[in-house]
Motif scaffolding. Structure first.
Motif, PDB file in Angstrom:
ATOM      1  N   ALA A   1     -35.268 -12.062  41.676  1.00  0.00           N
ATOM      2  CA  ALA A   1     -36.124 -11.432  42.668  1.00  0.00           C
ATOM      3  C   ALA A   1     -37.001 -10.378  41.992  1.00  0.00           C
ATOM      4  CB  ALA A   1     -35.269 -10.804  43.753  1.00  0.00           C
ATOM      5  N   PRO A   2     -38.228 -10.232  42.448  1.00  0.00           N
ATOM      6  CA  PRO A   2     -39.154  -9.300  41.798  1.00  0.00           C
ATOM      7  C   PRO A   2     -38.820  -7.823  42.017  1.00  0.00           C
ATOM      8  CG  PRO A   2     -40.199 -10.374  43.664  1.00  0.00           C
ATOM      9  CD  PRO A   2     -38.863 -11.006  43.492  1.00  0.00           C
ATOM     10  N   VAL A   3     -38.152  -7.482  43.122  1.00  0.00           N
ATOM     11  CA  VAL A   3     -37.720  -6.108  43.380  1.00  0.00           C
ATOM     12  C   VAL A   3     -36.305  -6.147  43.944  1.00  0.00           C
ATOM     13  CG1 VAL A   3     -40.010  -5.106  43.791  1.00  0.00           C
ATOM     14  CG2 VAL A   3     -38.759  -6.080  45.692  1.00  0.00           C
ATOM     15  N   ALA A   4     -35.592  -5.053  43.761  1.00  0.00           N
ATOM     16  CA  ALA A   4     -34.230  -4.968  44.286  1.00  0.00           C
ATOM     17  C   ALA A   4     -34.273  -4.438  45.707  1.00  0.00           C
ATOM     18  CB  ALA A   4     -33.389  -4.062  43.408  1.00  0.00           C
ATOM     19  N   LEU A   5     -33.663  -5.176  46.624  1.00  0.00           N
ATOM     20  CA  LEU A   5     -33.563  -4.731  48.005  1.00  0.00           C
ATOM     21  C   LEU A   5     -32.099  -4.495  48.331  1.00  0.00           C
ATOM     22  CD1 LEU A   5     -36.042  -7.176  49.784  1.00  0.00           C
ATOM     23  CD2 LEU A   5     -36.469  -4.862  49.002  1.00  0.00           C
ATOM     24  N   PHE A   6     -31.844  -3.546  49.192  1.00  0.00           N
ATOM     25  CA  PHE A   6     -30.484  -3.168  49.498  1.00  0.00           C
ATOM     26  C   PHE A   6     -30.201  -3.388  50.978  1.00  0.00           C
ATOM     27  CE2 PHE A   6     -32.013  -0.761  45.893  1.00  0.00           C
ATOM     28  CZ  PHE A   6     -31.072  -1.095  44.941  1.00  0.00           C
ATOM     29  N   GLY A   7     -28.945  -3.281  51.342  1.00  0.00           N
ATOM     30  CA  GLY A   7     -28.533  -3.495  52.722  1.00  0.00           C
ATOM     31  C   GLY A   7     -28.301  -4.970  52.984  1.00  0.00           C
ATOM     32  N   ILE A   8     -27.812  -5.248  54.160  1.00  0.00           N
ATOM     33  CA  ILE A   8     -27.513  -6.632  54.535  1.00  0.00           C
ATOM     34  C   ILE A   8     -28.774  -7.482  54.520  1.00  0.00           C
ATOM     35  CG2 ILE A   8     -26.722  -8.089  56.438  1.00  0.00           C
ATOM     36  CD1 ILE A   8     -24.801  -5.772  57.162  1.00  0.00           C
ATOM     37  N   ASP A   9     -29.847  -6.956  55.124  1.00  0.00           N
ATOM     38  CA  ASP A   9     -31.094  -7.711  55.169  1.00  0.00           C
ATOM     39  C   ASP A   9     -31.647  -7.972  53.770  1.00  0.00           C
ATOM     40  OD1 ASP A   9     -31.458  -4.928  55.083  1.00  0.00           O
ATOM     41  OD2 ASP A   9     -33.500  -5.065  55.838  1.00  0.00           O
ATOM     42  N   GLY A  10     -31.530  -6.994  52.882  1.00  0.00           N
ATOM     43  CA  GLY A  10     -32.002  -7.160  51.517  1.00  0.00           C
ATOM     44  C   GLY A  10     -31.215  -8.210  50.751  1.00  0.00           C
ATOM     45  N   LYS A  11     -29.902  -8.228  50.949  1.00  0.00           N
ATOM     46  CA  LYS A  11     -29.064  -9.220  50.261  1.00  0.00           C
ATOM     47  C   LYS A  11     -29.391 -10.635  50.725  1.00  0.00           C
ATOM     48  CE  LYS A  11     -25.201  -6.140  49.340  1.00  0.00           C
ATOM     49  NZ  LYS A  11     -23.803  -5.825  49.597  1.00  0.00           N
ATOM     50  N   TYR A  12     -29.515 -10.812  52.041  1.00  0.00           N
ATOM     51  CA  TYR A  12     -29.833 -12.141  52.564  1.00  0.00           C
ATOM     52  C   TYR A  12     -31.235 -12.582  52.164  1.00  0.00           C
ATOM     53  CZ  TYR A  12     -25.602 -12.728  55.330  1.00  0.00           C
ATOM     54  OH  TYR A  12     -24.301 -12.906  55.726  1.00  0.00           O
ATOM     55  N   ALA A  13     -32.195 -11.673  52.218  1.00  0.00           N
ATOM     56  CA  ALA A  13     -33.563 -12.014  51.837  1.00  0.00           C
ATOM     57  C   ALA A  13     -33.641 -12.373  50.356  1.00  0.00           C
ATOM     58  CB  ALA A  13     -34.509 -10.853  52.153  1.00  0.00           C
ATOM     59  N   THR A  14     -32.911 -11.639  49.519  1.00  0.00           N
ATOM     60  CA  THR A  14     -32.898 -11.924  48.083  1.00  0.00           C
ATOM     61  C   THR A  14     -32.279 -13.294  47.819  1.00  0.00           C
ATOM     62  OG1 THR A  14     -32.779  -9.576  47.566  1.00  0.00           O
ATOM     63  CG2 THR A  14     -32.122 -11.100  45.833  1.00  0.00           C
ATOM     64  N   ALA A  15     -31.181 -13.605  48.510  1.00  0.00           N
ATOM     65  CA  ALA A  15     -30.547 -14.912  48.345  1.00  0.00           C
ATOM     66  C   ALA A  15     -31.498 -16.026  48.781  1.00  0.00           C
ATOM     67  CB  ALA A  15     -29.252 -14.971  49.146  1.00  0.00           C
ATOM     68  N   LEU A  16     -32.191 -15.827  49.893  1.00  0.00           N
ATOM     69  CA  LEU A  16     -33.155 -16.817  50.365  1.00  0.00           C
ATOM     70  C   LEU A  16     -34.302 -16.974  49.375  1.00  0.00           C
ATOM     71  CD1 LEU A  16     -34.189 -18.734  52.558  1.00  0.00           C
ATOM     72  CD2 LEU A  16     -35.201 -16.757  53.701  1.00  0.00           C
ATOM     73  N   PHE A  17     -34.790 -15.859  48.845  1.00  0.00           N
ATOM     74  CA  PHE A  17     -35.880 -15.894  47.866  1.00  0.00           C
ATOM     75  C   PHE A  17     -35.455 -16.671  46.626  1.00  0.00           C
ATOM     76  CE2 PHE A  17     -38.236 -14.291  44.239  1.00  0.00           C
ATOM     77  CZ  PHE A  17     -39.539 -14.284  44.702  1.00  0.00           C
ATOM     78  N   GLN A  18     -34.251 -16.411  46.137  1.00  0.00           N
ATOM     79  CA  GLN A  18     -33.763 -17.091  44.940  1.00  0.00           C
ATOM     80  C   GLN A  18     -33.577 -18.584  45.181  1.00  0.00           C
ATOM     81  OE1 GLN A  18     -30.354 -14.613  44.115  1.00  0.00           O
ATOM     82  NE2 GLN A  18     -31.516 -13.300  42.735  1.00  0.00           N
ATOM     83  N   ALA A  19     -33.064 -18.947  46.352  1.00  0.00           N
ATOM     84  CA  ALA A  19     -32.898 -20.370  46.684  1.00  0.00           C
ATOM     85  C   ALA A  19     -34.257 -21.058  46.782  1.00  0.00           C
ATOM     86  CB  ALA A  19     -32.125 -20.520  47.986  1.00  0.00           C
ATOM     87  N   ALA A  20     -35.215 -20.394  47.407  1.00  0.00           N
ATOM     88  CA  ALA A  20     -36.557 -20.962  47.546  1.00  0.00           C
ATOM     89  C   ALA A  20     -37.247 -21.070  46.190  1.00  0.00           C
ATOM     90  CB  ALA A  20     -37.384 -20.124  48.509  1.00  0.00           C
ATOM     91  N   ALA A  21     -37.056 -20.068  45.340  1.00  0.00           N
ATOM     92  CA  ALA A  21     -37.667 -20.105  44.004  1.00  0.00           C
ATOM     93  C   ALA A  21     -37.078 -21.241  43.178  1.00  0.00           C
ATOM     94  CB  ALA A  21     -37.469 -18.769  43.300  1.00  0.00           C
ATOM     95  N   ALA A  22     -35.776 -21.480  43.303  1.00  0.00           N
ATOM     96  CA  ALA A  22     -35.125 -22.551  42.552  1.00  0.00           C
ATOM     97  C   ALA A  22     -35.661 -23.923  42.956  1.00  0.00           C
ATOM     98  CB  ALA A  22     -33.615 -22.500  42.758  1.00  0.00           C
ATOM     99  N   LYS A  23     -36.041 -24.061  44.219  1.00  0.00           N
ATOM    100  CA  LYS A  23     -36.576 -25.341  44.714  1.00  0.00           C
ATOM    101  C   LYS A  23     -38.102 -25.351  44.733  1.00  0.00           C
ATOM    102  CE  LYS A  23     -32.636 -27.203  46.329  1.00  0.00           C
ATOM    103  NZ  LYS A  23     -32.130 -28.522  46.223  1.00  0.00           N
ATOM    104  N   ASN A  24     -38.719 -24.298  44.206  1.00  0.00           N
ATOM    105  CA  ASN A  24     -40.174 -24.161  44.172  1.00  0.00           C
ATOM    106  C   ASN A  24     -40.761 -24.259  45.592  1.00  0.00           C
ATOM    107  OD1 ASN A  24     -42.536 -23.615  42.847  1.00  0.00           O
ATOM    108  ND2 ASN A  24     -42.908 -25.734  42.235  1.00  0.00           N
ATOM    109  N   ALA A  25     -40.125 -23.539  46.523  1.00  0.00           N
ATOM    110  CA  ALA A  25     -40.533 -23.616  47.928  1.00  0.00           C
ATOM    111  C   ALA A  25     -40.756 -22.238  48.539  1.00  0.00           C
ATOM    112  CB  ALA A  25     -39.466 -24.379  48.704  1.00  0.00           C
TER     113      ALA A  25
END
Length: 186
Positions: free
Chosen positions: A1-25
């Motif tokens: 992820a390009p920036v570190a986000l904290f809290g529940i929303d940050g963790k879920y958003a980071t996980a979603l971003f990483q999954a989307a980046a892995a699939k180029n989506a």
């Protein structure tokens, strides 16, 4: 992820971003989330229903399936939110994902809180000082947003990323009050 986000929303958003980046989506997921955000804005009750503990899991699954989304990653993400009983975090996760996408594109948002609305020339000066001072160096574009909070009395609070620069009168008064009461108490 390009920036570190904290809290529940940050963790879920980071996980979603990483999954989307892995699939180029990344863009597809961003588009899906944008449509879902529009639906939540049009029907505020929808967000309340999704977050409600009174609605059973099967009903929530049907409701999620009815949302306008396309990609498999987005669908799986919402199933994960449902399984972890985090549907109430949907709007916050979408906002955090937007932050990640802005950082991915080289855009940083700077929030300037002041007691009264600042003039565009003042916001431009803040932007120039941050970029010239080297505080914001890894970004192509700086987006400055002014928020008004009369309780800070005067001055401003500048926030971006993990940084907060508090130059407000209310903070200075609080520090002075603490200094005075601490010295009187001794």
């Amino acid at each position: 992820a390009p920036v570190a986000l904290f809290g529940i929303d940050g963790k879920y958003a980071t996980a979603l971003f990483q999954a989307a980046a892995a699939k180029n989506a990344l863009a597809a997921v961003e588009s899906d989330l944008g449509r879902i955000e529009e639906q939540l804005a049009k029907t505020p009750r929808l967000g309340e229903v999704l977050a409600s503990p009174l609605l059973n899991r099967a009903a929530k699954e049907k409701l999620i399936e009815s949302l306008d989304k396309k990609s498999e990653i987005t669908t799986n993400f919402f199933k994960t939110l449902l399984e972890n009983n985090r549907m109430g975090e949907t709007s916050a996760v979408i906002a955090a994902y937007k932050t990640l996408m802005e950082a991915h594109r080289g855009i940083v948002s700077v929030v300037v809180t002041s007691a009264t609305a600042l003039a565009p020339k003042d916001l431009k000066q803040v932007k120039e000082n941050l970029t010239r001072g080297g505080l914001i160096k890894d970004f192509k574009e700086v987006n400055v947003v002014n928020k008004v909070n009369p309780s800070i009395v005067g001055g401003m609070v500048v926030e971006f990323g993990d940084y907060t620069i508090d130059m407000s009168v209310s903070t200075r008064l609080a520090k002075l009050d603490k200094l005075l009461t601490d010295s009187i108490a001794i």
